[in-house]
Every structure is written in structure tokens, then in C-alpha cells.
Design an enzyme around this catalytic site. Structure first.
Site, PDB file in Angstrom:
ATOM      1  N   THR A 149       4.808  -0.276 -16.627  1.00  0.00           N
ATOM      2  CA  THR A 149       5.957  -0.560 -15.768  1.00  0.00           C
ATOM      3  C   THR A 149       7.137  -1.124 -16.541  1.00  0.00           C
ATOM      4  O   THR A 149       8.290  -0.827 -16.215  1.00  0.00           O
ATOM      5  CB  THR A 149       5.564  -1.545 -14.651  1.00  0.00           C
ATOM      6  OG1 THR A 149       4.284  -1.189 -14.142  1.00  0.00           O
ATOM      7  CG2 THR A 149       6.581  -1.532 -13.540  1.00  0.00           C
ATOM      8  N   ASN A 199       1.582  -0.502   5.760  1.00  0.00           N
ATOM      9  CA  ASN A 199       1.912  -1.091   4.471  1.00  0.00           C
ATOM     10  C   ASN A 199       2.652  -2.393   4.728  1.00  0.00           C
ATOM     11  O   ASN A 199       3.741  -2.387   5.306  1.00  0.00           O
ATOM     12  CB  ASN A 199       2.781  -0.131   3.653  1.00  0.00           C
ATOM     13  CG  ASN A 199       3.273  -0.764   2.359  1.00  0.00           C
ATOM     14  OD1 ASN A 199       2.663  -1.670   1.826  1.00  0.00           O
ATOM     15  ND2 ASN A 199       4.395  -0.266   1.858  1.00  0.00           N
ATOM     16  N   GLY A 200       2.074  -3.514   4.327  1.00  0.00           N
ATOM     17  CA  GLY A 200       2.719  -4.803   4.528  1.00  0.00           C
ATOM     18  C   GLY A 200       1.732  -5.847   5.008  1.00  0.00           C
ATOM     19  O   GLY A 200       0.520  -5.665   4.939  1.00  0.00           O
ATOM     20  N   ASP A 213       7.335  -7.765 -20.529  1.00  0.00           N
ATOM     21  CA  ASP A 213       6.517  -7.339 -19.398  1.00  0.00           C
ATOM     22  C   ASP A 213       7.352  -7.426 -18.130  1.00  0.00           C
ATOM     23  O   ASP A 213       8.402  -8.071 -18.104  1.00  0.00           O
ATOM     24  CB  ASP A 213       5.265  -8.217 -19.264  1.00  0.00           C
ATOM     25  CG  ASP A 213       4.123  -7.508 -18.544  1.00  0.00           C
ATOM     26  OD1 ASP A 213       4.342  -6.385 -18.041  1.00  0.00           O
ATOM     27  OD2 ASP A 213       3.014  -8.074 -18.484  1.00  0.00           O
ATOM     28  N   ASP A 214       6.873  -6.755 -17.059  1.00  0.00           N
ATOM     29  CA  ASP A 214       7.635  -6.771 -15.809  1.00  0.00           C
ATOM     30  C   ASP A 214       7.622  -8.148 -15.155  1.00  0.00           C
ATOM     31  O   ASP A 214       8.604  -8.564 -14.548  1.00  0.00           O
ATOM     32  CB  ASP A 214       7.119  -5.705 -14.836  1.00  0.00           C
ATOM     33  CG  ASP A 214       5.612  -5.743 -14.681  1.00  0.00           C
ATOM     34  OD1 ASP A 214       5.097  -6.752 -14.162  1.00  0.00           O
ATOM     35  OD2 ASP A 214       4.944  -4.784 -15.086  1.00  0.00           O
ATOM     36  N   TYR A 221       8.220  -3.895 -10.164  1.00  0.00           N
ATOM     37  CA  TYR A 221       6.853  -3.587 -10.574  1.00  0.00           C
ATOM     38  C   TYR A 221       6.221  -2.424  -9.842  1.00  0.00           C
ATOM     39  O   TYR A 221       5.577  -1.571 -10.443  1.00  0.00           O
ATOM     40  CB  TYR A 221       5.992  -4.846 -10.377  1.00  0.00           C
ATOM     41  CG  TYR A 221       4.500  -4.652 -10.568  1.00  0.00           C
ATOM     42  CD1 TYR A 221       3.961  -4.563 -11.843  1.00  0.00           C
ATOM     43  CD2 TYR A 221       3.645  -4.560  -9.481  1.00  0.00           C
ATOM     44  CE1 TYR A 221       2.606  -4.375 -12.030  1.00  0.00           C
ATOM     45  CE2 TYR A 221       2.287  -4.382  -9.653  1.00  0.00           C
ATOM     46  CZ  TYR A 221       1.770  -4.295 -10.933  1.00  0.00           C
ATOM     47  OH  TYR A 221       0.433  -4.107 -11.108  1.00  0.00           O
ATOM     48  N   GLY A 242      -1.948   1.864  -4.490  1.00  0.00           N
ATOM     49  CA  GLY A 242      -3.200   1.364  -3.955  1.00  0.00           C
ATOM     50  C   GLY A 242      -4.392   2.066  -4.574  1.00  0.00           C
ATOM     51  O   GLY A 242      -4.550   3.272  -4.401  1.00  0.00           O
ATOM     52  N   CYS A 267       0.836  -1.195   0.000  1.00  0.00           N
ATOM     53  CA  CYS A 267       0.000   0.000   0.000  1.00  0.00           C
ATOM     54  C   CYS A 267       0.873   1.248   0.000  1.00  0.00           C
ATOM     55  O   CYS A 267       2.087   1.185   0.075  1.00  0.00           O
ATOM     56  CB  CYS A 267      -0.905   0.010   1.234  1.00  0.00           C
ATOM     57  SG  CYS A 267      -1.965  -1.450   1.374  1.00  0.00           S
TER      58      CYS A 267
END
Length: 529
Positions: free
Chosen positions: A308, A105-106, A370-371, A262, A31, A2
Site C-alpha cells: 500500500t 460494509n461498516g 509505511d502507510d 490504506y 476482506g 468489507c
């Protein structure tokens, strides 16, 4: 994973909410599921606005006027296995003791034992499935032990030290103690990023900010900043300078490598590593891998999957000596696809999000970069779109190694069995997504792209199954259980029959999962919305 931020303004007559909103816009990529702001005035009263949706939708002009105070915190939610109910939007709040709001965040990986401790030992009520609410209540229970009308910095640092002894997992947090100040802290492995910055005003006073990425700090004029170290905490009182303290002994410094692959913006610098430069290196390493495993002369053009992978794809094309083209045009009003609720929605979302330009594919052998490849749903649709646009051959390259295991530290990728890389060879994966060949970045090369003199290791459990916090079998089982419960709730809410019984029959038999509340009940809001 987040986005979090917090700001303390030196001028107590200025409301901080507009800057929190502006900061949220710079972190929106972290987020898109829910957003929330909590602010505090000089007298300690708290104000809050949060709900599901993008920041621009949640924080209307009228609601912003109701967010009073010179300090506050913000959260942008990326959905995890718990729930996407509005009641689980952050910041979370507890009124006792002292009034604490927290943005996290986590992910905590010992949530089962934490929930049991809160229930049976300290008797704190938990109203959601969010591990962030658990974290907040663990901290609150430690603060409650002082049994004082007012606490000081030493008390807060002691409570944080005890909290971090009890919790395990990934966490970067900003918290607000009503009428006191902001608190920032980071897990001992430094899995999730957190930075602190200062801004000097014309009168010499200083404002302070805590944020997930450096781009927010720079954009809002916080020119002097640094990373919060693993296991470190900082307290910024409402009228004082920050105080730092190492409250937990640092463990192996291992940021989540997915931040660089990413998640973070390319113009951010995390733990001294430029995200942009790391992605350039990924393109160079990927080109070297391609030269080793196939004839690069069979590639006519390199095309990125926006956005990305663009930096890596361009550098890959340069290293291969091939033309780079923008073969897909992106509709910027569609969110990221692997967080869509179901496979059918993901398929249709890819078509809504990307449109292939026939001129860049027709009669060409294309290398699509792509990532990463997660479920394979997006990749399969992209390969099909390339073929429909006239490509002769479609090669698919990933800047990351095969994702074979669950991400347990804040990204709800999928159940392990839903990952296209789970128990499949690269040849089998290419068949699943319909590509002529799939080329993955080697893990040691990816690590080389990101490491510095200070960071030698990274959290790479999604690729290896070996997580930095240890064996987490119980937590993985809990994740699968939560996902199953949420799927069951969705089916019930949509009126889908279960096990041959109607929804009403299931309810009559007591076969009903716990319904998530759509609104939070925890905090006073100023004015009518």
C-alpha cells in the site's frame, strides 16, 4: 471495512454468479476473512454459498454451479470485534417479510439499543453478534409494517427512511428482495463508499452493478457509474431502470480517510478522489515534513513497506531527491498482519510475509515508509529486519498521523490501549519499534491530500478521538467487552485454564461464554456440497 457488490443482469436466462465471483476477486483486498454470495432466480427462489476463507476457496466450481439466478449480491468480510465464526459470514438473510438478503460494509454504533428494540418491541430473533444482522432485521421490521403481499418502490424507500432514522454509524449496503430486485443505500455521512454503474449490452438492454470501489465496475465493463450519495438509496428492479431517492437528510460529508491511506486499491476513484493521486500527494507532504524535522542528507535510500505504501514512498523519494529501492520482497500468499488473532502470530507472519534484501540495507541510513503504524508489531519487526540486513540507521515514516484511538466504523485495529500511539510521544514510539526516528504525517496535510471542492471533511476519529457520529463511549465499552468475550471463548476452546480453574471446572460453574455456530442456518441451498 468489507467489500460488497451486487449485480442485476437484464438477461434472466444467464446466471450472475460467475460475474459476482470475478468482482469478488477485484475486492479481495477489502476482506480476506470470509466470503459469501446469494443469488435469486426469476421465480424468487434464493441460493447461497458462504463461509470462512478467501473467495477462491469458498466459491469452488461445484458450489458456483449451484448459485442460480440473474441477480445476486456478494460480501467479503473483514473481521471486526464481533466474531470470525462461519455463521457470521454474509450475506445475512431473513425470510420474513418477503425474503431479504443483505451485505453490509461498516459498523453500527448504537447496536445495544437496536438489539433491545428488536427483542422487546418487534420480537425478532437475533442469532449472532453481528451488527449487520441487526441492521437487516431493523429493515425487515420496517418492511413488515406494510402488511402487504407485495411491496413497491415507494414502500421500500419508506422502510429505508425509517431504518436510517433508527440506526447510527457507518454503512454502505446492498440488499436483495427475493423476486423483486436489488437495493443499495449509504449512511448520511458517506463514511463508507458505494457506487452504481450500468453496462449496455449488444441488444440495447442494460445490466447494473453496485460495488464498494470503481475498479470492479470498470473491470467488468460498467463504463457509466457514479457514487451513491450520502443518505441516498437506489432500487434496481429485476427488469427495470434504477430509481434513486434521498431517504435520509445528508449530514456532514465525511468519508473515512483510511480508505485513501490504506484500504482502497490505488486504481479506484472514491467520491471523485483518485486513491492513487491522493497517495502521491501523501508522499509529497511527507517529504516536506521530513525536511522540516531532520537533515534529509542523513538519508541514503528510501524503501517502502509493500504494497500500500509503495506509491507514497516512491513520490517521497523523488521529492527528497533520494534513490528509491525495493528493499523488501513480499510473499503474496500471506494476509494482512494486524488482523491476525494474537501478537505471536503477527510477529511470525511478518517474517513469513516480508524478506529483506541485504544489498539494499547494508551500511546505509534507510528511510522506511509505511502507510500507517497501528500496534507497532509489524513496524518493530521491519526495523529489526532492516538492522539485521546491515542498516546503519533506520528512520521510519508513516503516511498517516499517529493512530491513538479505536476505529469504530468497520476496521478492528485493536483496543485503544494496544495501539502503539496511545498515550505515547513520537520519541517514545520510536523507542518501542526500535527506530532511530519516527516521522508522522501531519493530519492537516493528510486531509489536504484527499479533499476536493465537494469533500472538505473526513472521518479522522482514529487520530483525534472525535468521531463524526458523536461521542461513542458506550459503544467503545461494548467493543472492549466483546473482544474480552471472544478472547475468553478462544481460551476455552484451546483448553486454557482460566482464573486458576480448569476449563471443565469453568464450564461446571456455568462460567461459559456463548459459543459461536460455525455454519449458518438461515437459507435454502440448492444441491449437495
Amino acid at each position: 471495512m468489507c467489500g460488497i457488490l451486487g449485480i442485476v443482469l437484464a438477461n434472466q436466462k444467464i446466471n450472475v454468479a460467475p460475474e459476482l465471483f470475478e468482482g469478488a476477486m477485484f475486492l479481495q483486498h477489502r476482506g480476506q476473512d470470509a466470503a459469501g454470495i446469494a443469488t435469486c432466480g426469476p421465480k424468487g427462489r434464493l441460493y447461497q454459498c458462504k463461509g470462512n476463507g478467501m473467495a477462491r476457496d469458498v466459491f469452488t466450481q461445484q458450489r458456483m454451479l449451484n448459485l442460480v439466478g440473474n441477480m445476486g449480491i456478494c460480501h467479503l468480510r473483514y473481521p471486526t470485534a464481533g466474531s470470525s465464526a462461519g455463521s457470521e459470514a454474509q450475506p445475512f438473510y431473513v425470510n420474513s417479510p418477503y425474503g431479504i438478503s443483505l451485505s453490509h460494509n461498516g459498523n453500527l454504533v448504537n447496536s445495544i439499543e437496536l438489539r433491545k428494540h428488536l427483542d422487546e418491541v418487534v420480537h425478532r430473533h437475533i442469532n449472532t453478534d453481528s451488527d449487520s444482522e441487526l441492521l437487516l432485521n431493523i429493515f425487515a421490521s420496517e418492511m413488515d409494517k406494510f402488511n402487504k403481499s407485495r411491496v413497491n418502490n415507494a414502500d421500500v424507500f419508506t422502510a429505508l427512511s425509517e431504518t436510517m432514522e433508527r440506526i447510527r454509524g457507518a454503512y454502505a449496503c446492498v440488499a436483495m428482495l427475493a423476486g423483486y430486485g436489488l437495493i443499495g443505500f449509504r449512511d448520511p455521512n458517506g463514511i463508507r463508499p458505494l457506487l452504481i454503474g450500468e453496462r449496455v449490452n449488444d441488444d440495447g438492454s442494460k445490466d447494473f452493478m453496485l460495488a464498494s470501489e470503481s475498479v470492479v465496475l470498470k473491470s467488468l465493463g460498467f463504463k457509466k457509474f457514479r457514487d451513491v450519495h450520502p443518505g441516498e438509496a437506489v432500487i434496481i428492479q429485476k427488469n427495470g431502470d434504477p430509481e434513486f431517492k434521498q431517504v435520509a437528510e445528508p449530514k456532514i460529508f465525511a468519508p473515512d480517510i483510511f480508505e485513501y491511506v490504506y484500504f482502497a486499491r490505488p486504481d479506484s476513484v472514491l467520491d471523485g478522489v483518485s486513491v492513487y493521486r491522493s497517495r502521491i500527494e501523501m508522499g509529497i507532504k511527507l517529504a516536506s515534513k521530513i525536511k522540516r524535522v531532520m537533515d534529509e542528507n542523513d538519508i541514503d535510500v528510501v524503501i517502502s513497506v509493500p504494497d500500500t505504501a509503495r506509491t507514497s514512498a516512491f513520490q517521497c523519494a523523488v521529492s527528497l531527491g533520494k534513490p528509491y529501492r525495493e528493499g523488501f520482497v513480499k510473499n503474496r500468499y500471506i494476509g494482512r498482519t494486524f488482523i491476525m488473532p494474537n501478537q505471536q502470530e503477527r510477529r511470525s507472519s511478518v517474517r513469513r510475509k516480508l524478506n529483506a534484501m541485504d544489498s539494499e540495507f547494508e551500511n546505509k541510513n534507510v528511510l522506511i515508509v509505511d502507510d500507517s503504524i497501528v500496534r507497532g508489531t509489524t513496524s518493530k519487526e521491519i526495523v529489526l529486519m532492516a538492522r539485521e540486513a546491515g542498516a546503519k540507521k533506520v528512520y521510519f515514516a508513516s503516511c498517516a498521523p499517529p493512530i491513538r484511538y479505536n476505529h469504530i466504523y468497520g476496521i478492528d485495529l485493536a483496543d485503544t490501549k494496544a495501539l502503539v500511539g496511545f498515550n505515547r510521544t513520537e520519541e517514545e514510539i520510536s523507542q518501542v519499534i526500535g527506530a532511530d526516528k519516527v516521522i508522522y504525517q501531519d493530519l492537516h496535510d493528510l486531509i489536504d491530500c484527499c479533499k476536493t471542492d465537494n469533500i472538505k471533511e473526513f472521518e479522522v476519529g482514529v487520530f483525534t478521538g472525535a468521531y463524526i457520529t458523536g461521542v461513542e463511549d458506550n459503544y467503545l465499552q461494548e467493543l472492549e467487552k466483546i473482544r474480552a468475550q471472544n478472547q475468553r471463548l478462544t481460551e476455552l476452546q484451546n483448553g486454557t485454564a482460566l482464573n486458576g480453574f480448569s476449563v471443565d471446572a469453568c464450564i461446571d460453574q456455568g462460567d461459559m461464554v456463548d459459543v459461536k455456530a460455525e455454519v449458518d442456518i438461515s437459507i435454502y441451498n440448492r444441491g449437495d456440497y
